[in-house]
Write a protein that holds these residues in place. Structure first.
Motif, PDB file in Angstrom:
ATOM      1  N   SER A 156      -6.216  18.861   9.734  1.00 58.53           N
ATOM      2  CA  SER A 156      -5.858  20.189   9.254  1.00 58.53           C
ATOM      3  C   SER A 156      -5.149  20.051   7.924  1.00 58.53           C
ATOM      4  N   PRO A 157      -5.088  21.129   7.109  1.00 61.35           N
ATOM      5  CA  PRO A 157      -4.471  21.028   5.781  1.00 61.35           C
ATOM      6  C   PRO A 157      -3.053  20.470   5.813  1.00 61.35           C
ATOM      7  N   SER A 158      -2.280  20.791   6.857  1.00 65.07           N
ATOM      8  CA  SER A 158      -0.912  20.287   6.919  1.00 65.07           C
ATOM      9  C   SER A 158      -0.869  18.789   7.214  1.00 65.07           C
ATOM     10  N   GLN A 159      -1.977  18.241   7.721  1.00 65.95           N
ATOM     11  CA  GLN A 159      -2.006  16.823   8.043  1.00 65.95           C
ATOM     12  C   GLN A 159      -2.795  16.008   7.030  1.00 65.95           C
ATOM     13  N   ASN A 160      -3.437  16.653   6.070  1.00 67.79           N
ATOM     14  CA  ASN A 160      -4.253  15.924   5.115  1.00 67.79           C
ATOM     15  C   ASN A 160      -3.440  15.661   3.855  1.00 67.79           C
ATOM     16  N   PHE A 161      -3.192  14.405   3.606  1.00 68.86           N
ATOM     17  CA  PHE A 161      -2.358  14.034   2.477  1.00 68.86           C
ATOM     18  C   PHE A 161      -3.180  13.866   1.203  1.00 68.86           C
ATOM     19  N   ALA A 162      -4.479  14.185   1.291  1.00 67.42           N
ATOM     20  CA  ALA A 162      -5.408  14.320   0.169  1.00 67.42           C
ATOM     21  C   ALA A 162      -5.162  13.394  -1.003  1.00 67.42           C
ATOM     22  N   SER A 163      -5.116  12.132  -0.714  1.00 68.81           N
ATOM     23  CA  SER A 163      -5.023  11.097  -1.751  1.00 68.81           C
ATOM     24  C   SER A 163      -3.734  11.148  -2.568  1.00 68.81           C
ATOM     25  N   LYS A 164      -2.779  11.959  -2.149  1.00 72.12           N
ATOM     26  CA  LYS A 164      -1.505  11.997  -2.864  1.00 72.12           C
ATOM     27  C   LYS A 164      -0.672  10.767  -2.532  1.00 72.12           C
ATOM     28  N   LEU A 165      -0.902  10.207  -1.372  1.00 68.06           N
ATOM     29  CA  LEU A 165      -0.113   9.065  -0.929  1.00 68.06           C
ATOM     30  C   LEU A 165      -0.975   7.812  -0.842  1.00 68.06           C
ATOM     31  N   THR A 166      -0.316   6.678  -1.064  1.00 69.71           N
ATOM     32  CA  THR A 166      -0.984   5.386  -0.932  1.00 69.71           C
ATOM     33  C   THR A 166      -0.210   4.544   0.074  1.00 69.71           C
ATOM     34  N   ALA A 167      -0.926   3.705   0.785  1.00 68.74           N
ATOM     35  CA  ALA A 167      -0.282   2.867   1.802  1.00 68.74           C
ATOM     36  C   ALA A 167      -0.863   1.459   1.769  1.00 68.74           C
ATOM     37  N   LEU A 168      -0.006   0.509   2.128  1.00 66.79           N
ATOM     38  CA  LEU A 168      -0.409  -0.881   2.294  1.00 66.79           C
ATOM     39  C   LEU A 168      -0.183  -1.248   3.749  1.00 66.79           C
ATOM     40  N   VAL A 169      -1.232  -1.723   4.410  1.00 64.96           N
ATOM     41  CA  VAL A 169      -1.143  -2.173   5.793  1.00 64.96           C
ATOM     42  C   VAL A 169      -1.069  -3.693   5.763  1.00 64.96           C
ATOM     43  N   VAL A 170       0.011  -4.250   6.326  1.00 67.93           N
ATOM     44  CA  VAL A 170       0.219  -5.698   6.332  1.00 67.93           C
ATOM     45  C   VAL A 170       0.250  -6.156   7.790  1.00 67.93           C
ATOM     46  N   ASP A 171      -0.826  -6.820   8.212  1.00 71.55           N
ATOM     47  CA  ASP A 171      -0.898  -7.251   9.611  1.00 71.55           C
ATOM     48  C   ASP A 171      -1.930  -8.366   9.728  1.00 71.55           C
ATOM     49  N   ASP A 172      -1.618  -9.394  10.496  1.00 69.70           N
ATOM     50  CA  ASP A 172      -2.552 -10.513  10.659  1.00 69.70           C
ATOM     51  C   ASP A 172      -3.633 -10.228  11.700  1.00 69.70           C
ATOM     52  N   ASP A 173      -3.461  -9.192  12.495  1.00 66.15           N
ATOM     53  CA  ASP A 173      -4.441  -8.857  13.522  1.00 66.15           C
ATOM     54  C   ASP A 173      -5.484  -7.901  12.945  1.00 66.15           C
ATOM     55  N   ALA A 174      -6.725  -8.351  12.892  1.00 66.66           N
ATOM     56  CA  ALA A 174      -7.805  -7.572  12.282  1.00 66.66           C
ATOM     57  C   ALA A 174      -7.999  -6.214  12.960  1.00 66.66           C
ATOM     58  N   MET A 175      -7.876  -6.164  14.275  1.00 69.03           N
ATOM     59  CA  MET A 175      -8.060  -4.901  14.990  1.00 69.03           C
ATOM     60  C   MET A 175      -6.955  -3.909  14.635  1.00 69.03           C
ATOM     61  N   THR A 176      -5.725  -4.379  14.578  1.00 66.81           N
ATOM     62  CA  THR A 176      -4.612  -3.506  14.210  1.00 66.81           C
ATOM     63  C   THR A 176      -4.786  -2.993  12.787  1.00 66.81           C
ATOM     64  N   ARG A 177      -5.165  -3.890  11.871  1.00 64.82           N
ATOM     65  CA  ARG A 177      -5.401  -3.467  10.478  1.00 64.82           C
ATOM     66  C   ARG A 177      -6.448  -2.361  10.442  1.00 64.82           C
ATOM     67  N   ARG A 178      -7.524  -2.571  11.171  1.00 68.37           N
ATOM     68  CA  ARG A 178      -8.627  -1.608  11.168  1.00 68.37           C
ATOM     69  C   ARG A 178      -8.189  -0.265  11.738  1.00 68.37           C
TER      70      ARG A 178
END
Length: 144
Positions: free
Chosen positions: A3-25
């Motif tokens: 929904s519009p209130s939940q869509n951050f529409a590319s305004k935010l960027t994130a880095l996921v740091v995790d050694d577990d491929a499933m968690t990263r995915r």
């Protein structure tokens, strides 16, 4: 689609740091579904290196236990480098394992959450990060 209130529409960027491929995915897909541009790396060393190359992120989801450089050490390094991104520690260690969690928090985390991160947890974090970003962008800059 979020929904519009939940869509951050590319305004935010994130880095996921995790050694577990499933968690990263899972984290990558959930962030993408919420409209967040994101990048994934496999350990703390890669997280530090990507910042050394000039990349910046609004949010970093940092796993605690990883090879090469764990989340605690990576968080310390990032803070020493002046990285002010919101860093959320993510681990399977429960809050009952207080000593482990406290050491991770003291490294420079803004928040600590237990795995797995679901859409509701991520949405809450992203709203907080968005408010911080909006506040930073609204601060008037001195004209010289």
């Amino acid at each position: 689609m979020a929904s519009p209130s939940q869509n951050f529409a590319s305004k935010l960027t994130a880095l996921v740091v995790d050694d577990d491929a499933m968690t990263r995915r899972i984290h990558q897909m959930t962030l993408s579904n919420l409209g967040v541009n994101n990048t994934c790396v496999k350990n703390g060393k890669e997280a530090v290196e990507i910042h050394q190359y000039g990349k910046k992120f609004d949010l970093i989801l940092m796993d605690k236990d990883m090879p090469e450089m764990n989340g605690t050490e990576a968080t310390k390094q990032l803070r020493l480098m002046g990285i002010s991104s919101t860093i959320v520690g993510v681990s399977s260690h429960s809050m009952e394992e207080k000593e482990i969690v406290v050491k991770f928090m003291e490294a420079g985390l803004d928040e600590y959450l237990e795995k797995p991160l679901d859409k509701a947890k991520l949405n809450s974090i992203l709203h907080a990060v968005e408010k911080i970003k909006e506040k930073e962008n609204s601060i008037p800059h001195k004209i010289e």
